[in-house]
Design a protein around this motif. Sequence first.
Motif: not given
Length: 92
Positions: A1-23, A28-31
């Motif tokens: 299933n889908g695993i998405i690594d997310v980085t939060l910064k001022e003021f953006s949300i970074e990552g590859n936001f594509n996933a297959p259906p399912g779980d 999430v990390s706060n940079g």
Amino acid sequence: NGIIDVTLKEFSIEGNFNAPPGDVTFNVSNGGALVHDIVLTGLGKTAPIDAGGTDTLVIPKLAPGTYEIFCDLPGHKASGMVTTLKVAYPAS
């Protein structure tokens, strides 16, 4: 299933936001220097994440579609902390 690594910064949300259906699991990390979180409206949210911290959000059985992801802390979404998750076959 889908695993998405997310980085939060001022003021953006970074990552590859594509996933297959399912779980879908968001690692999430706060940079940034401020506290941030992420929300998928009506589906779930992380706890507030301190600078340098991490959290995991699992959304089970996510159906195909487009979902808004944003930081729920006051003023952060309006400052640009918003993005779109695309759930489709195949994930692209």
